[in-house]
Design a protein around this motif. Structure first.
Motif, PDB file in Angstrom:
ATOM      1  N   GLY A 468       0.822  -1.198   0.000  1.00 45.33           N
ATOM      2  CA  GLY A 468       0.000   0.000   0.000  1.00 45.33           C
ATOM      3  C   GLY A 468       0.858   1.250   0.000  1.00 45.33           C
ATOM      4  O   GLY A 468       2.039   1.214   0.371  1.00 45.33           O
ATOM      5  N   ASP A 469       0.284   2.335  -0.425  1.00 46.20           N
ATOM      6  CA  ASP A 469       0.976   3.614  -0.497  1.00 46.20           C
ATOM      7  C   ASP A 469       0.820   4.344   0.832  1.00 46.20           C
ATOM      8  O   ASP A 469      -0.279   4.773   1.200  1.00 46.20           O
ATOM      9  N   ARG A 494      11.944  11.515  -2.498  1.00 44.26           N
ATOM     10  CA  ARG A 494      12.229  12.683  -1.662  1.00 44.26           C
ATOM     11  C   ARG A 494      10.985  13.524  -1.411  1.00 44.26           C
ATOM     12  O   ARG A 494      10.665  13.882  -0.273  1.00 44.26           O
ATOM     13  N   ASP A 495      10.287  13.893  -2.490  1.00 41.83           N
ATOM     14  CA  ASP A 495       9.137  14.782  -2.371  1.00 41.83           C
ATOM     15  C   ASP A 495       8.017  14.139  -1.571  1.00 41.83           C
ATOM     16  O   ASP A 495       7.364  14.797  -0.744  1.00 41.83           O
ATOM     17  N   ASN A 496       7.773  12.856  -1.813  1.00 42.21           N
ATOM     18  CA  ASN A 496       6.715  12.168  -1.070  1.00 42.21           C
ATOM     19  C   ASN A 496       7.025  12.119   0.420  1.00 42.21           C
ATOM     20  O   ASN A 496       6.122  12.220   1.262  1.00 42.21           O
ATOM     21  N   LEU A 500       4.632  13.720   3.212  1.00 45.38           N
ATOM     22  CA  LEU A 500       4.107  12.847   4.256  1.00 45.38           C
ATOM     23  C   LEU A 500       4.392  13.424   5.639  1.00 45.38           C
ATOM     24  O   LEU A 500       3.534  13.385   6.539  1.00 45.38           O
ATOM     25  N   VAL A 501       5.587  13.969   5.828  1.00 45.27           N
ATOM     26  CA  VAL A 501       5.919  14.602   7.112  1.00 45.27           C
ATOM     27  C   VAL A 501       4.987  15.777   7.382  1.00 45.27           C
ATOM     28  O   VAL A 501       4.458  15.935   8.503  1.00 45.27           O
ATOM     29  N   GLY A 521      20.604  18.951   2.073  1.00 47.15           N
ATOM     30  CA  GLY A 521      19.500  19.770   1.592  1.00 47.15           C
ATOM     31  C   GLY A 521      18.153  19.123   1.828  1.00 47.15           C
ATOM     32  O   GLY A 521      17.182  19.782   2.232  1.00 47.15           O
ATOM     33  N   HIS A 522      18.069  17.811   1.583  1.00 45.51           N
ATOM     34  CA  HIS A 522      16.821  17.084   1.842  1.00 45.51           C
ATOM     35  C   HIS A 522      16.493  17.108   3.324  1.00 45.51           C
ATOM     36  O   HIS A 522      15.331  17.230   3.725  1.00 45.51           O
ATOM     37  N   GLY A 523      17.536  17.008   4.152  1.00 51.90           N
ATOM     38  CA  GLY A 523      17.324  17.069   5.599  1.00 51.90           C
ATOM     39  C   GLY A 523      16.753  18.395   6.041  1.00 51.90           C
ATOM     40  O   GLY A 523      15.891  18.458   6.943  1.00 51.90           O
ATOM     41  N   TYR A 524      17.201  19.483   5.443  1.00 51.05           N
ATOM     42  CA  TYR A 524      16.664  20.801   5.776  1.00 51.05           C
ATOM     43  C   TYR A 524      15.170  20.874   5.461  1.00 51.05           C
ATOM     44  O   TYR A 524      14.373  21.415   6.243  1.00 51.05           O
ATOM     45  N   LEU A 525      14.786  20.374   4.304  1.00 49.99           N
ATOM     46  CA  LEU A 525      13.377  20.412   3.908  1.00 49.99           C
ATOM     47  C   LEU A 525      12.521  19.554   4.842  1.00 49.99           C
ATOM     48  O   LEU A 525      11.389  19.932   5.180  1.00 49.99           O
TER      49      LEU A 525
END
Length: 642
Positions: A468-469, A494-496, A500-501, A521-525
């Motif tokens: 499941g998603d 990454r975007d999902n 979700l967060v 950078g992903h961690g910052y977002l």
């Protein structure tokens, strides 16, 4: 001499032009080689009668390929695949031969001719299939592994075929060719260790030859390769590697066995050798070049005169053989529970006739089993089926595979019949480690993943997971997110992950959210989205490798632990400051301005100063080149500690 250079130049020009174009258009290198052969042979006529002679030389590429395949297989791996080898491979050869035998008799052929044709066409192209698997990354798939088992059995089956086919000789052909055979034999005597031997002696020679390959490969090749390696000359090691392959091939030929089978066995014996990777590196270029040459000769050897005069017969037989073999393989794949797209991959990849078919066709004609006219037609059928094989792979890649991927994506989410303390979204390599650690400590987890195949594979090893998603709110509700204490996000999008967060922290603000970040950078977002704990997927492993390097260089465990703690403390402070700078400048965008970079450089200087204390200890223990001088016992201690 100049004639050979001219032919070599023609073949190379054809390959250099046709293969890159074929790859550019997504056709694959094999089809490029085949098209190149057709162009320089039947179409333009730049090459001609010498093609058959060159093809015999180029077949050595198949021999080298099977040697390299053997190097990849340890004996225990070969034993593990014995059921697929004997069951799936044996039934494929027997089923195909029996089906063609029945059809041949129905069409009015004698049973011996029909059986010979069945044995010839039961074989598939090891060269094309393995080369294409390697290019498209299909070797390790379920379908690829099963196809390899079938191909290996086919190569083994060539041995009893060579022994059995002469028994099918037609009396009228034998009588007609008796005096011609005697004249030819007077001028074309080939070396053989088995000529004129009785059956029991032939068996002893075969057994002794196989034993020599196994024992010699295990006990004699290693000292030889070690001696050659001591010279330090790469070209001599290459010569030694080729010498081993050619030597085994010659031995197998002298005793009437398949050179490809012999070199495969030699490769398996050397699979555990310390020289395995060096052998692969030195022989690989010869394999690719000779296989390419072989494919070109197949295309160049197509006789368009016969093809055009019997076009419908040849194409009808070619398509009929491909359909028949694919159908038999598909049924066997179903019986052996090969699932989904792997079933189609097995059926389509092995549906053609193979390069050993040319050998068996010549052999059957020479032994008066098949008339020459049938032999020519069969050669065309074999060549055309090989020419169409890359198109079958394209059909699989463009039509079959997307259909199963779409079916997988359209699969309804599983019904979740339990709830847990922790919900884990994503069960790839990262998520599996997290899940095992929690479950081993008695923590109840609910695992979700959007890849059906991954979920099914985990269930095979008794790891409960649900398809499941996890980004769908209704699925999270079914998983019991209202009562969970924690959500761990390990999805590979990454975007999902960010979205979700945001959703979870907005809807369930008291829920702890732990998430894997791909980079800073992903961690910052993710941090901006509200994640409680963020861990980079490479941070801790990189710190551990750095610490291990310090220990190997002679630093004491206490010193290394101190350096690790210092690094983590400074990096944590750096991370907070950099995030503040990024947030003030970037907002919702993942970008970094000059102030950010300046701050990063300032903290790098700070890190160097913090680390400077005690660095003299490292310098004293190592020489300027980074090698050890007088601290060998401490290196050993460091390794044990690590």
């Amino acid at each position: 001499m100049s004639e050979y250079f001219i032919y070599a130049f023609i073949y190379l020009v054809a390959a250099v032009i046709a293969v890159p174009l074929a790859i550019l258009f997504g056709l694959g290198s094999v089809l490029g080689y085949l098209i190149a052969g057709v162009v320089i042979g039947p179409v333009i006529g730049l090459v001609g009668d010498e093609t058959t002679t060159i093809q015999h030389f180029a077949e050595f590429g198949v021999v080298i390929m099977l040697f390299l395949v053997g190097l990849e297989l340890e004996p225990k791996s070969l034993w593990a695949m014995r059921h697929r080898l004997l069951g799936l491979g044996g039934l494929q050869v027997a089923g195909t031969a029996a089906a063609i035998l029945g059809l041949g008799i129905w069409l009015g052929l004698s049973w011996s001719v029909a059986l010979a044709i069945g044995l010839i066409l039961a074989l598939s192209s090891t060269a094309i299939v393995l080369q294409t698997f390697n290019e498209k990354g299909l070797t390790r798939t379920e379908g690829g592994q099963n196809a390899f088992s079938v191909l290996l059995f086919q190569d083994i089956a060539v041995i009893p075929m060579l022994a059995f086919i002469p028994l099918l000789a037609l009396p009228e052909l034998v009588e007609k060719a008796r005096h011609v055979t005697q004249q030819v034999a007077d001028h074309n005597e080939e070396l053989s260790l088995i000529a004129g031997l009785p059956g029991w002696a032939y068996g002893l020679v075969i057994t002794g030859s196989m034993a020599l390959v196994v024992v010699g490969g295990h006990y004699l090749s290693r000292p030889l390769l070690r001696f050659v390696a001591c010279s330090g000359l790469r070209e001599i090691f290459t010569a030694a590697a080729l010498m081993l392959v050619i030597g085994v091939s010659v031995l197998m030929t002298l005793v009437g066995l398949s050179p490809a089978l012999g070199t495969f066995l030699a490769g398996v014996v050397l699979a555990n050798s310390e020289f395995r990777h060096e052998l692969e590196a030195n022989i690989e270029p010869f394999r690719g070049l000779l296989l390419g040459l072989f494919f070109i000769t197949v295309g160049a050897g197509i006789n368009f005169d016969i093809l055009f005069s019997e076009f419908f017969l040849v194409m009808g037989l070619t398509v009929g053989i491909i359909v028949l073999k694919a159908l038999i393989l598909f049924v066997l794949a179903t019986i052996f529970r090969i699932r989904n797209s792997s079933r189609w991959l097995l059926a389509l990849s092995l549906a053609q006739a193979g390069e050993f078919g040319f050998v068996l066709i010549n052999y059957t004609v020479q032994n008066h089993v098949l008339p020459g006219s049938i032999g020519q037609t069969l050669s065309l059928v074999v060549a055309m089926s090989m020419l169409l094989t890359p198109l079958l792979f394209i059909f699989f890649e463009k039509v079959i595979l997307p259909r199963f991927e779409q079916t997988s994506n359209e699969r309804e989410a599983d019904h979740i019949d339990e709830q847990g303390t922790v919900i884990i979204a994503g069960i790839g390599r990262f998520g599996q480690i997290v899940n095992r650690l929690l479950v081993a400590n008695g923590i109840k987890t609910v695992v979700l993943d959007h890849q059906a195949a991954q979920v099914d594979n985990l269930r095979k090893i008794n790891t409960k997971a649900y398809f499941g998603d996890a980004t769908r709110p209704e699925l999270l509700h079914t998983a019991g997110i209202e009562h969970a204490a924690m959500l761990i996000i390990a999805i590979d999008n990454r975007d999902n992950a960010i979205q979700l967060v945001k959703y979870v922290k907005h809807k369930y603000p008291n829920l702890k959210v732990l998430v894997r970040a791909f980079d800073r950078g992903h961690g910052y977002l993710l941090r901006q989205a509200g994640a409680d704990i963020i861990e980079s997927e490479t941070y801790h492993s990189a710190v551990e490798i750095g610490a291990a390097a310090l220990r190997v260089l002679g630093c004491s465990p206490e010193f290394v632990e101190n350096r690790q703690h210092t690094y983590k403390s400074v990096d944590a402070e750096l991370s907070d400051a950099l995030y503040a700078a990024w947030k003030s400048e970037a907002g919702e965008q993942e970008r970094f301005d000059n102030n950010y970079y300046k701050l990063f450089i300032d903290f790098e200087e700070r890190l160097k100063k913090e680390m400077a204390f005690g660095r003299e200890d490292v310098t004293a223990r190592t020489d300027p080149q980074g090698s050890r001088n007088d601290s060998e016992p401490e290196v050993a201690e460091g390794k044990r500690d690590h």
